[in-house]
Write a protein that holds these residues in place. Sequence first.
Motif, PDB file in Angstrom:
ATOM      1  N   SER A 469      52.826  40.352  30.087  1.00  0.00           N
ATOM      2  CA  SER A 469      54.020  39.555  29.799  1.00  0.00           C
ATOM      3  C   SER A 469      54.191  39.340  28.306  1.00  0.00           C
ATOM      4  N   LEU A 470      53.094  39.004  27.630  1.00  0.00           N
ATOM      5  CA  LEU A 470      53.178  38.723  26.196  1.00  0.00           C
ATOM      6  C   LEU A 470      53.496  39.974  25.393  1.00  0.00           C
ATOM      7  N   SER A 471      52.917  41.098  25.777  1.00  0.00           N
ATOM      8  CA  SER A 471      53.173  42.338  25.031  1.00  0.00           C
ATOM      9  C   SER A 471      54.648  42.713  25.097  1.00  0.00           C
ATOM     10  N   GLU A 472      55.237  42.595  26.279  1.00  0.00           N
ATOM     11  CA  GLU A 472      56.664  42.915  26.420  1.00  0.00           C
ATOM     12  C   GLU A 472      57.521  41.904  25.671  1.00  0.00           C
ATOM     13  N   ALA A 473      57.158  40.622  25.785  1.00  0.00           N
ATOM     14  CA  ALA A 473      57.945  39.573  25.121  1.00  0.00           C
ATOM     15  C   ALA A 473      57.913  39.746  23.594  1.00  0.00           C
ATOM     16  N   LEU A 474      56.730  40.040  23.042  1.00  0.00           N
ATOM     17  CA  LEU A 474      56.623  40.228  21.595  1.00  0.00           C
ATOM     18  C   LEU A 474      57.402  41.451  21.125  1.00  0.00           C
ATOM     19  N   PHE A 475      57.258  42.536  21.878  1.00  0.00           N
ATOM     20  CA  PHE A 475      57.967  43.759  21.522  1.00  0.00           C
ATOM     21  C   PHE A 475      59.476  43.526  21.531  1.00  0.00           C
ATOM     22  N   THR A 476      59.971  42.860  22.582  1.00  0.00           N
ATOM     23  CA  THR A 476      61.407  42.586  22.701  1.00  0.00           C
ATOM     24  C   THR A 476      61.883  41.666  21.594  1.00  0.00           C
ATOM     25  N   LYS A 477      61.084  40.625  21.311  1.00  0.00           N
ATOM     26  CA  LYS A 477      61.470  39.637  20.296  1.00  0.00           C
ATOM     27  C   LYS A 477      61.585  40.269  18.904  1.00  0.00           C
ATOM     28  N   LEU A 478      60.609  41.103  18.569  1.00  0.00           N
ATOM     29  CA  LEU A 478      60.547  41.625  17.206  1.00  0.00           C
ATOM     30  C   LEU A 478      61.425  42.852  16.965  1.00  0.00           C
ATOM     31  N   PHE A 479      61.763  43.593  18.039  1.00  0.00           N
ATOM     32  CA  PHE A 479      62.440  44.867  17.786  1.00  0.00           C
ATOM     33  C   PHE A 479      63.775  45.040  18.519  1.00  0.00           C
ATOM     34  N   THR A 480      64.306  43.968  19.116  1.00  0.00           N
ATOM     35  CA  THR A 480      65.617  44.079  19.774  1.00  0.00           C
ATOM     36  C   THR A 480      66.686  44.524  18.788  1.00  0.00           C
ATOM     37  N   GLY A 481      66.713  43.916  17.600  1.00  0.00           N
ATOM     38  CA  GLY A 481      67.709  44.284  16.589  1.00  0.00           C
ATOM     39  C   GLY A 481      67.576  45.724  16.154  1.00  0.00           C
ATOM     40  N   ALA A 619      64.543  57.770  18.415  1.00  0.00           N
ATOM     41  CA  ALA A 619      65.695  57.205  17.700  1.00  0.00           C
ATOM     42  C   ALA A 619      65.290  55.968  16.912  1.00  0.00           C
ATOM     43  N   THR A 620      64.400  55.173  17.477  1.00  0.00           N
ATOM     44  CA  THR A 620      63.973  53.952  16.790  1.00  0.00           C
ATOM     45  C   THR A 620      63.067  54.260  15.612  1.00  0.00           C
ATOM     46  N   LEU A 621      62.162  55.216  15.809  1.00  0.00           N
ATOM     47  CA  LEU A 621      61.219  55.561  14.731  1.00  0.00           C
ATOM     48  C   LEU A 621      61.922  56.115  13.497  1.00  0.00           C
ATOM     49  N   LYS A 622      63.103  56.700  13.676  1.00  0.00           N
ATOM     50  CA  LYS A 622      63.854  57.219  12.523  1.00  0.00           C
ATOM     51  C   LYS A 622      64.374  56.103  11.627  1.00  0.00           C
ATOM     52  N   LEU A 623      64.453  54.874  12.191  1.00  0.00           N
ATOM     53  CA  LEU A 623      65.021  53.755  11.436  1.00  0.00           C
ATOM     54  C   LEU A 623      63.965  52.909  10.730  1.00  0.00           C
ATOM     55  N   ILE A 624      62.689  53.149  11.017  1.00  0.00           N
ATOM     56  CA  ILE A 624      61.646  52.288  10.449  1.00  0.00           C
ATOM     57  C   ILE A 624      60.534  53.131   9.850  1.00  0.00           C
ATOM     58  N   ASP A 625      59.790  52.527   8.941  1.00  0.00           N
ATOM     59  CA  ASP A 625      58.643  53.228   8.354  1.00  0.00           C
ATOM     60  C   ASP A 625      57.640  52.204   7.856  1.00  0.00           C
ATOM     61  N   GLY A 626      56.555  52.693   7.338  1.00  0.00           N
ATOM     62  CA  GLY A 626      55.534  51.831   6.741  1.00  0.00           C
ATOM     63  C   GLY A 626      54.916  50.868   7.736  1.00  0.00           C
ATOM     64  N   THR A 627      54.706  49.645   7.261  1.00  0.00           N
ATOM     65  CA  THR A 627      54.039  48.614   8.066  1.00  0.00           C
ATOM     66  C   THR A 627      54.804  48.320   9.345  1.00  0.00           C
ATOM     67  N   ARG A 628      56.137  48.284   9.231  1.00  0.00           N
ATOM     68  CA  ARG A 628      56.953  47.973  10.412  1.00  0.00           C
ATOM     69  C   ARG A 628      56.813  49.065  11.477  1.00  0.00           C
ATOM     70  N   LYS A 629      56.677  50.299  11.040  1.00  0.00           N
ATOM     71  CA  LYS A 629      56.494  51.397  11.984  1.00  0.00           C
ATOM     72  C   LYS A 629      55.153  51.262  12.708  1.00  0.00           C
ATOM     73  N   LEU A 631      53.507  48.504  13.235  1.00  0.00           N
ATOM     74  CA  LEU A 631      53.605  47.368  14.163  1.00  0.00           C
ATOM     75  C   LEU A 631      54.380  47.766  15.416  1.00  0.00           C
ATOM     76  N   PHE A 632      55.464  48.521  15.218  1.00  0.00           N
ATOM     77  CA  PHE A 632      56.272  48.980  16.354  1.00  0.00           C
ATOM     78  C   PHE A 632      55.416  49.797  17.319  1.00  0.00           C
ATOM     79  N   LEU A 633      54.680  50.769  16.784  1.00  0.00           N
ATOM     80  CA  LEU A 633      53.856  51.633  17.629  1.00  0.00           C
ATOM     81  C   LEU A 633      52.735  50.865  18.312  1.00  0.00           C
ATOM     82  N   LYS A 634      52.166  49.909  17.581  1.00  0.00           N
ATOM     83  CA  LYS A 634      51.073  49.129  18.154  1.00  0.00           C
ATOM     84  C   LYS A 634      51.565  48.273  19.328  1.00  0.00           C
ATOM     85  N   LEU A 635      52.684  47.565  19.114  1.00  0.00           N
ATOM     86  CA  LEU A 635      53.222  46.725  20.180  1.00  0.00           C
ATOM     87  C   LEU A 635      53.753  47.568  21.337  1.00  0.00           C
ATOM     88  N   LEU A 636      54.381  48.697  21.012  1.00  0.00           N
ATOM     89  CA  LEU A 636      54.902  49.580  22.054  1.00  0.00           C
ATOM     90  C   LEU A 636      53.777  50.111  22.929  1.00  0.00           C
TER      91      LEU A 636
END
Length: 855
Positions: A469-481, A619-629, A631-636
């Motif tokens: 539950s927390l993994s999905e909630a965090l992923f949704t919260k941080l990367f919906t935009g 499509a999402t990975l094309k929009l982000i890089d560095g630390t944010r990328k 974090l995205f992969l880790k949470l995903l």
Amino acid sequence: MIEYTLPLAQTKASIEMVGGKGMSLSKLLTAGISVPDGFHVTTASYRHFVEINHIQPYINKMLEEIHFTDSAQLEAASAQIGLLFHRGKMPEEVTAAIQSAYAGLGSIPVAVRSSATAEDLPEASFAGQQDTYLNILGESQVLDAVKRCWASLWTARAIAYRMKNNIKQEQVSIAVVVQKLVFSHGAGVMFTQNPINGRRREMVINAAWGLGEAVVSSLVTPDTIIVDKNTGRIVSYKAAYKEIMTVRTSNGTEEVSTPAKLRKKHTLTGDQVVRLAQLGKKIETYYEMPMDVEWAMEKDKLYIVQARPITVLPPEWVLPEKDVIYTKGSLAEHLPNPVTPLFATLGLGIINRASALLWADMFDKSAKKLLPRNGAYTVINGYVYLSAKSKPLLIAAKSLSPRALRKTLTNSIPRWKAAGKEFGTVVKEWEEKPLHGMSAHQLMEGIQSVFFAACTYFTRIQLTLPAASLSEALFTKLFTGTVRRAGITNTSVFLLGFDTISLQSEKNLWKISEWAKKNNSLNHYLQNNSTINIERDTMSPAVPAGVTEEVWGEWKNRINLYFKEYGRTAYEFDFSYPTPQEMLTPTLESIKSFMEGKGDSPFLRQSVYEKQRKQAEDATLKLIDGTRKKLFLKLLNWAQETAPMREDAIYLMGLGHPLIRSMFREISKRLMGGGAILQLEDIYWLTKSELDALVIQLDKNMLLTDLKGGIPARKAEFKKFQGYVPPSRLPEKNENTLLHVPQNRKDGKIILKGIGTSTGVVTAPACVVHSPADFEGFKPGSVLIAVTTTPAWTPLFSLASAIVTDIGGPLSHSSIVAREYGIPAVMAAHNATRTIQSGQMITVDGAAGTVTISG
């Protein structure tokens, strides 16, 4: 002499003469209660009108072939009957009597109310089935309103109600009450006992501006006032925002906007509330029963315009312990229905034993401060509740401590798998023992060992599921935009299409259906037989006509393998409910649906989701890089690893239930043989102490105690419990729960609001499913309406066009599976199972979170 009218104050008025409402008003006048003056148009007037116009034979003929479920035919018949009354000639003597009585009132504006001979009785619930007309002025209008009230005895709803309850249509009659219209500045209803929480000491008053129709018809949110009946003290006064009010017009009444200065203002003063409550108490004392009272206030004078018995009063939800919070959370969510006596006494004890170990693990020494005297789970009015002492700060501090979070969120998948393996080992150990050779005591030992293992497994997954539950909630919260910028409107696409046990189960059924389609004789048999017949034949040693023995043997082999692999689960955690291995109908319906092309291929659906998931990631990975990328992969990765666990972990909760029920069945056969019970399922209606005593008697070859006599009363009590609506929390958070909650309406349709958890819009007939016993009646293409669902319900999802539940949220089983199947879902629609009836056409909007009831 025939009396066509009677004064309202007539002391000899009877139900047969003036109907339920009329007699009630006459009784109130006799008791000295302030009731607007008026007169009765007796049932003799109605019968005389019907007789001289020869209406009853037409009615009888029209209703001969109609079933109470056929709404279209009922509406058509009702319209035809209405025309007969409209065109019928009023007998001269009836006309003269009404004109004379109306003149005696002063030819003033009146309310003309129907009063049927079978309404407002303690054992009936006819309220609101006939019509009322307000602000009627003049002889011709009064005579016309009387005829319309007579015709309202034959509305489609009233006809269906009588048919359903075996009330003979030709025996009903109707009177009419004509009363001075109270020019009320405020009106409403009063319940002399609280009809929501069942508290006998509380009176509840609803009040709004203008005439009372807006309140009675639930068109306005009224003020809600709670009064302590014993002391007369106003416990609470919740002023609502009253947007509309019913007012008089030159030709009747209409709903208008409430003046701005009155919208938030209290409708009643404190003194008026006290006086109204005193009236209510007097009426209840006079009738010697709880009453539903309609009242009106004109220039500070209170009038009672109707009083009827409260036909269904809920139980009082008395708390077993003070300073304890009771909720329908955790394991209680998997027990949405009332529980049987055996589960309440044997099952709950085992659950509490396992839960005590979990609490000690979670809260250490503080567990004793938090655990109620009766244990973590208790039964209130037949329903299981999770309970904890009211110490929110202590619970939060212990649950959110670094130690607790590490324990809950790390290595969740290995810990879940280890718990499942230990549970499976216990089940396998007992499955390998021959049931017939075991004593009754050994069987009971096996039941308790396996169920304790199931409860222990559940407690252990409580410390693994939060990771999903927390993994999905965090992923949704941080990367919906971010994902929206990538053109992705729903983040759930990242978590769909994984190979859960439910999906594996569905793919297995698809394979069976594809194989069956290739065998002409079997295909013909399956397509031309009901699932009930197929279930019977599949469980029988005989081969059905037209199917070869070889093909039928292969069919049974495939079905048995399926249930051996995927039938080891539970529809509900209460072991008194049959398991999928015993109830084949949903599974067979899924196979037939696939064969008829009504269901999508799960292989294709999974492939599509995998492709969409990959596209969304790229499509999402094309929009982000560095630390944010990173974090995205880790949470995903965390969310994708743990998401399937959530579904699979719950699926395995019922792993031992088929074995538990087999062991109960073996004991039950022995009890039936000894005359203790009549049927195999009767064992679940015994208590633990009764069963323990019978087990001793069985093993000692003693004469068994005959317990058949007490079971019917327990089943009747269980049925009564099924009619209750258990509060989600006790004590209730909001003591001012509205009684006349205005359902949102649009174009005359009721709209329920919940949480949209899977997008899409579907209009289809509803099918309300309370338990596995209702599965047989589920028709493909229906909207599944349930309190909640478990993974064992998944075969119904392949048949359903949408899903609506009373409880749940975006991460509940119902939501997850609905998204997997691509069907709309609305969760937390509160009393959807009580408001919606099977067969009604409804529209489910999964984006808006609404359910519109069309009819």
